[in-house]
Enzyme design. Sequence first.
Site, PDB file in Angstrom:
ATOM      1  N   PRO A 173      54.757  36.385  29.581  1.00 33.65           N
ATOM      2  CG  PRO A 173      52.945  35.332  28.591  1.00 33.65           C
ATOM      3  CD  PRO A 173      53.478  36.252  28.844  1.00 33.65           C
ATOM      4  CG  MET A 174      59.255  35.442  28.042  1.00 31.19           C
ATOM      5  SD  MET A 174      60.796  36.369  28.094  1.00 31.19           S
ATOM      6  CE  MET A 174      60.690  37.210  29.723  1.00 31.19           C
ATOM      7  CD  GLN A 211      50.411  32.339  27.441  1.00 33.81           C
ATOM      8  OE1 GLN A 211      51.555  31.508  27.452  1.00 33.81           O
ATOM      9  NE2 GLN A 211      50.127  33.096  26.819  1.00 33.81           N
ATOM     10  CB  CYS A 262      52.943  29.237  21.456  1.00 34.40           C
ATOM     11  SG  CYS A 262      54.363  28.018  21.443  1.00 34.40           S
ATOM     12  CE  LYS A 265      52.668  37.210  24.909  1.00 34.05           C
ATOM     13  NZ  LYS A 265      53.476  36.294  24.213  1.00 34.05           N
ATOM     14  CG  ASN A 314      54.869  41.339  23.475  1.00 33.77           C
ATOM     15  OD1 ASN A 314      54.837  40.187  22.924  1.00 33.77           O
ATOM     16  ND2 ASN A 314      55.546  41.443  24.352  1.00 33.77           N
ATOM     17  CG  ASP A 332      61.128  44.079  18.755  1.00 31.53           C
ATOM     18  OD1 ASP A 332      61.401  42.726  19.090  1.00 31.53           O
ATOM     19  OD2 ASP A 332      60.822  44.017  17.295  1.00 31.53           O
ATOM     20  N   GLY A 338      59.065  41.181  27.438  1.00 28.78           N
ATOM     21  CA  GLY A 338      59.619  39.875  27.552  1.00 28.78           C
ATOM     22  C   GLY A 338      61.198  39.758  27.641  1.00 28.78           C
ATOM     23  NE  ARG A 339      62.503  38.881  22.400  1.00 31.33           N
ATOM     24  CZ  ARG A 339      62.417  39.160  20.977  1.00 31.33           C
ATOM     25  NH1 ARG A 339      63.329  38.536  20.348  1.00 31.33           N
ATOM     26  NH2 ARG A 339      61.719  40.069  20.498  1.00 31.33           N
TER      27      ARG A 339
HETATM   28  C1  LIG Z   1      62.294  32.306  26.034  1.00 31.74           C
HETATM   29  C2  LIG Z   1      60.795  32.691  25.563  1.00 31.74           C
HETATM   30  C3  LIG Z   1      60.028  32.164  26.248  1.00 31.74           C
HETATM   31  C4  LIG Z   1      58.352  32.376  25.865  1.00 31.74           C
HETATM   32  N1  LIG Z   1      57.485  31.771  26.159  1.00 31.74           N
HETATM   33  C5  LIG Z   1      56.170  32.228  26.046  1.00 31.74           C
HETATM   34  C6  LIG Z   1      54.997  31.471  26.598  1.00 31.74           C
HETATM   35  O1  LIG Z   1      55.194  30.631  27.453  1.00 31.74           O
HETATM   36  N2  LIG Z   1      53.875  32.242  26.417  1.00 31.74           N
HETATM   37  C7  LIG Z   1      53.662  33.167  25.464  1.00 31.74           C
HETATM   38  O2  LIG Z   1      52.525  33.663  25.032  1.00 31.74           O
HETATM   39  N3  LIG Z   1      54.551  33.790  25.074  1.00 31.74           N
HETATM   40  C8  LIG Z   1      56.052  33.237  25.303  1.00 31.74           C
HETATM   41  N4  LIG Z   1      57.042  33.913  24.497  1.00 31.74           N
HETATM   42  C9  LIG Z   1      56.818  35.039  23.847  1.00 31.74           C
HETATM   43  C10 LIG Z   1      56.974  36.629  24.534  1.00 31.74           C
HETATM   44  O3  LIG Z   1      55.886  36.432  25.564  1.00 31.74           O
HETATM   45  C11 LIG Z   1      56.701  37.785  23.810  1.00 31.74           C
HETATM   46  O4  LIG Z   1      55.455  37.634  23.255  1.00 31.74           O
HETATM   47  C12 LIG Z   1      57.753  37.796  22.690  1.00 31.74           C
HETATM   48  O5  LIG Z   1      59.181  37.487  23.371  1.00 31.74           O
HETATM   49  C13 LIG Z   1      58.019  39.272  22.231  1.00 31.74           C
HETATM   50  O6  LIG Z   1      58.144  40.187  23.223  1.00 31.74           O
HETATM   51  P1  LIG Z   1      59.813  40.881  23.363  1.00 31.74           P
HETATM   52  O7  LIG Z   1      60.106  41.356  22.365  1.00 31.74           O
HETATM   53  O8  LIG Z   1      59.075  42.031  24.808  1.00 31.74           O
HETATM   54  O9  LIG Z   1      60.402  39.819  23.833  1.00 31.74           O
HETATM   55  C14 LIG Z   1      58.226  33.552  24.981  1.00 31.74           C
HETATM   56  C15 LIG Z   1      59.435  34.187  24.566  1.00 31.74           C
HETATM   57  C16 LIG Z   1      60.830  33.957  24.824  1.00 31.74           C
HETATM   58  C17 LIG Z   1      62.029  34.447  24.349  1.00 31.74           C
END
Ligand SMILES: Cc1cc2nc3c(=O)[nH]c(=O)nc-3n(C[C@H](O)[C@H](O)[C@H](O)COP(=O)(O)O)c2cc1C
Length: 332
Positions: A23-24, A77, A107, A146, A207, A209, A231-232
């Site tokens: 979720p982002m 979520q 969060c 999460k 989750n 990186d 995510g990213r």
């Molecule tokens: C722009 C952005 C928005 C995010 N929004 C949420 C969200 O709404 N809910 C959530 O549980 N995590 C959110 N996250 C966290 C991501 O779901 C994830 O846990 C985090 O980026 C680490 O994973 P990654 O390294 O694959 O990006 C967000 C991250 C980013 C970068």
Amino acid sequence: MSGILKPLRIGTVTLETPLVLAPMAGVCDLPYRVIARRHGAALVCAEMVSAKGLVYGNKHTRDMLTVADGEHPLSMQIFGAEPDIMARAAAAAESCGADIVDINMGCPVRKVVTNGEGAALMRDLPLAEKIVAAVVRAVSVPVTVKMRTGWDAASFTATELAKRCERAGAAAITVHGRTRDQFYSGTADLAKIAAVVRSVSIPVFGNGDVTDGRSAERMAEQTGCAGIMIGRGAQGNPWIFRQVEAYLRDRTVVPPPTAKERCALILEHFDSLLAFKGEYVGLREMRSHASWYTKGMYASAALRQRINKAVSPDEFRGIIREAVSVFEKRVD
Ligand SMILES: Cc1cc2nc3c(=O)[nH]c(=O)nc-3n(C[C@H](O)[C@H](O)[C@H](O)COP(=O)(O)O)c2cc1C
């Protein structure tokens, strides 16, 4: 080989592969979720929504939970700190079409944690458990949680929280391998994710990186997780799901998409955003997506500048169509 690449059951929902879109907020709206599903994400997660916003009928919050046919299975979520409100919000999410309801306990944003929501729940485990139990009682779909590894380096509460979530009926857990204090700095702590995996018998998604096949393999091997959440690494890059899948299957390295493929997807994504959010918002939101899609490509900085000045959909489309020929000459 980690052996992670197989269908994964989350309660009553079976995922074709263990690879899911995180979720982002600001990224995982309906248009992008549909694209991610089509490109191999086995589950997509919607942007977090406020439980209060959902329960008290905030229109914007409701709009965020619009669902398209092509995106199931879909996880929605919710965040909040009151068991009763969270239960009602979960029921609302289910009625909007959620196949899974996920509870946000990760969060890090100040506005959220000062209300005792998001990652603040990692400091109040009895309340966190009550919330999970209330949500589980309120819906018939699986409930997941999460979380991060803890609030700060001195409080690694994820294993204890995961056990409580399992006891309260959660069907799976995701652990982002950072503390709340870290926000997005440092690197994901895979050993801490592994400790959570060992502490529960429900599936745990690792989750943090994962940006390619190798980092996905590392996540799987070093944590023993059942699934991987990306995510990213998936921003402007839905191809990552097939790339990771191929790598985990037999270490095949799938080449990156061509300039033509990228630009075609930008145009498709743009049309879908316009249809879903209208011209004003669609054009503005597409700027971020377009810069992610073209990251690292020849002259992408100059392209970004032009895109940011585009004032109409036709101007935007023209810039992207021109960019294909520039990219084709210089990249691939
Ligand atoms: C722009 C952005 C928005 C995010 N929004 C949420 C969200 O709404 N809910 C959530 O549980 N995590 C959110 N996250 C966290 C991501 O779901 C994830 O846990 C985090 O980026 C680490 O994973 P990654 O390294 O694959 O990006 C967000 C991250 C980013 C970068």
